[in-house]
Design a protein around this motif. Structure first.
Motif, PDB file in Angstrom:
ATOM      1  N   GLY A   1     -10.720   5.591  -5.811  1.00 52.22           N
ATOM      2  CA  GLY A   1     -12.136   4.732  -5.438  1.00 52.22           C
ATOM      3  C   GLY A   1     -13.392   5.408  -5.127  1.00 52.22           C
ATOM      4  O   GLY A   1     -14.229   4.930  -4.580  1.00 52.22           O
TER       5      GLY A   1
ATOM      6  N   SER B   1     -10.087  -0.655  -3.235  1.00 51.01           N
ATOM      7  CA  SER B   1     -10.093   0.315  -4.212  1.00 51.01           C
ATOM      8  C   SER B   1      -8.892   0.839  -2.898  1.00 51.01           C
ATOM      9  O   SER B   1      -7.947   0.971  -2.532  1.00 51.01           O
ATOM     10  N   VAL B   2      -8.077   1.833  -3.073  1.00 51.88           N
ATOM     11  CA  VAL B   2      -7.423   2.656  -2.877  1.00 51.88           C
ATOM     12  C   VAL B   2      -7.276   2.886  -1.500  1.00 51.88           C
ATOM     13  O   VAL B   2      -6.935   3.369  -0.968  1.00 51.88           O
ATOM     14  N   THR B   3      -9.287   3.437  -1.577  1.00 48.40           N
ATOM     15  CA  THR B   3      -9.552   4.199  -0.237  1.00 48.40           C
ATOM     16  C   THR B   3      -9.937   2.725   1.110  1.00 48.40           C
ATOM     17  O   THR B   3     -10.631   3.661   1.651  1.00 48.40           O
TER      18      THR B   3
ATOM     19  N   LEU C   1       0.802  -0.790   0.164  1.00 50.57           N
ATOM     20  CA  LEU C   1      -0.515   0.176   0.284  1.00 50.57           C
ATOM     21  C   LEU C   1       0.471   1.276   0.109  1.00 50.57           C
ATOM     22  O   LEU C   1       2.266   1.024   0.352  1.00 50.57           O
TER      23      LEU C   1
END
Length: 276
Positions: free
Chosen positions: A193, A136-138, A97
């Protein structure tokens, strides 16, 4: 002379015959690749490699090839055991991450682990039938159960994108067109996201084809939908789910309903979806 010696040794290695034991017990005999599942870290200067034998996850410099051990599977499993999670046999399907933590999706559980503090940051256990889990990135998740598609926020709120009552022959969030033309998934998070694009296929017109399931003690028939030449094929549409409003739209793509819609990709600004 050195060149000839090197060539001769390479030739001998190529001519060595593998025994049946070598082929079956390859890992015990040292016949395995040095790099297993290399994954780039967020800094793009180092990548990691999992050592199957001693359980070390090593960071390797792309410039100098120097390596260091970031963590051992034993210490990670100790944290998982304390949290009543399923221990891992190996590190596979992990990613790094942007915050430097390790993200692992395995055994229907998601794990965010801090390799410096040697501690779990976040974990979630999915339904045993959950498949195609993406993040998702979020920090939100999308996954399928049978032919249904769900979104789960990091706060624990779940949305049924497909609805819970999906008719037979309608499939959400999975590969379409039998994995052709580069299709390898059915769930596509936008770079920020905020939105989720997904495949929906309608194969209600596709004839069923019988296969034999040999995993049962007495072989049993199992039908799949397979479009024979000249017969009806599946009809593909692409939908987009908006996380902020919890609403969705179906893209208006022109052409025959049986057309290929492939190579889905979001633009970097996440304001448009590209479809070939």
């Amino acid at each position: 002379m050195l060149l000839w010696l090197s060539f001769s040794m390479t030739l001998l290695a190529q001519q060595k015959k593998l025994s049946m034991e070598d082929a079956i017990m390859a890992y015990q005999h040292g016949l395995y690749p040095e790099q297993m599942y290399p994954v780039w870290r967020a800094d793009s200067k180092t990548f990691t490699n999992f050592d199957f034998y001693n359980g070390d996850l090593k960071a390797i410099s792309a410039q100098t090839a120097n390596s260091e051990v970031l963590l051992n599977l034993t210490e990670l499993n100790a944290s998982l055991k304390t949290a009543n999670l399923v221990e891992l046999r190996m590190l596979y399907g992990y990613e790094w991450l942007p915050n430097g933590n390790l993200a692992i999706t395995d055994n229907n559980q998601f794990i965010e682990y801090n390799p410096i503090a040697k501690s779990l940051v976040y974990t979630h256990v999915f339904d045993p039938k959950a498949e195609n889990i993406t993040r998702s990135v979020t920090g939100n998740f999308a996954y399928t159960i049978d032919n249904r598609l769900y979104v789960l926020t990091k706060e624990g709120k779940q949305y049924s994108v497909s609805g819970d009552n999906v008719p037979d022959g309608i499939v959400y969030g999975q590969t379409v067109s039998r994995n052709e033309f580069g299709i390898s998934g059915g769930i596509f998070w936008s770079p920020d996201g905020a939105k989720l694009a997904f495949y929906r296929k309608d194969e209600t017109k596709v004839a069923q084809y019988p296969l034999v399931d040999v995993s049962t003690r007495i072989a049993t028939p199992k039908n799949i939908r397979y479009p024979m030449a000249g017969m009806a094929s599946e009809e593909i549409t692409v939908g987009i789910f908006d996380m902020a409003s919890a609403t969705q739209i179906v893209l208006n793509t022109t052409g025959t309903p049986e057309q290929y819609l492939t190579n889905l990709a979001w633009t970097n600004t996440a304001d448009a979806l590209l479809i070939a």
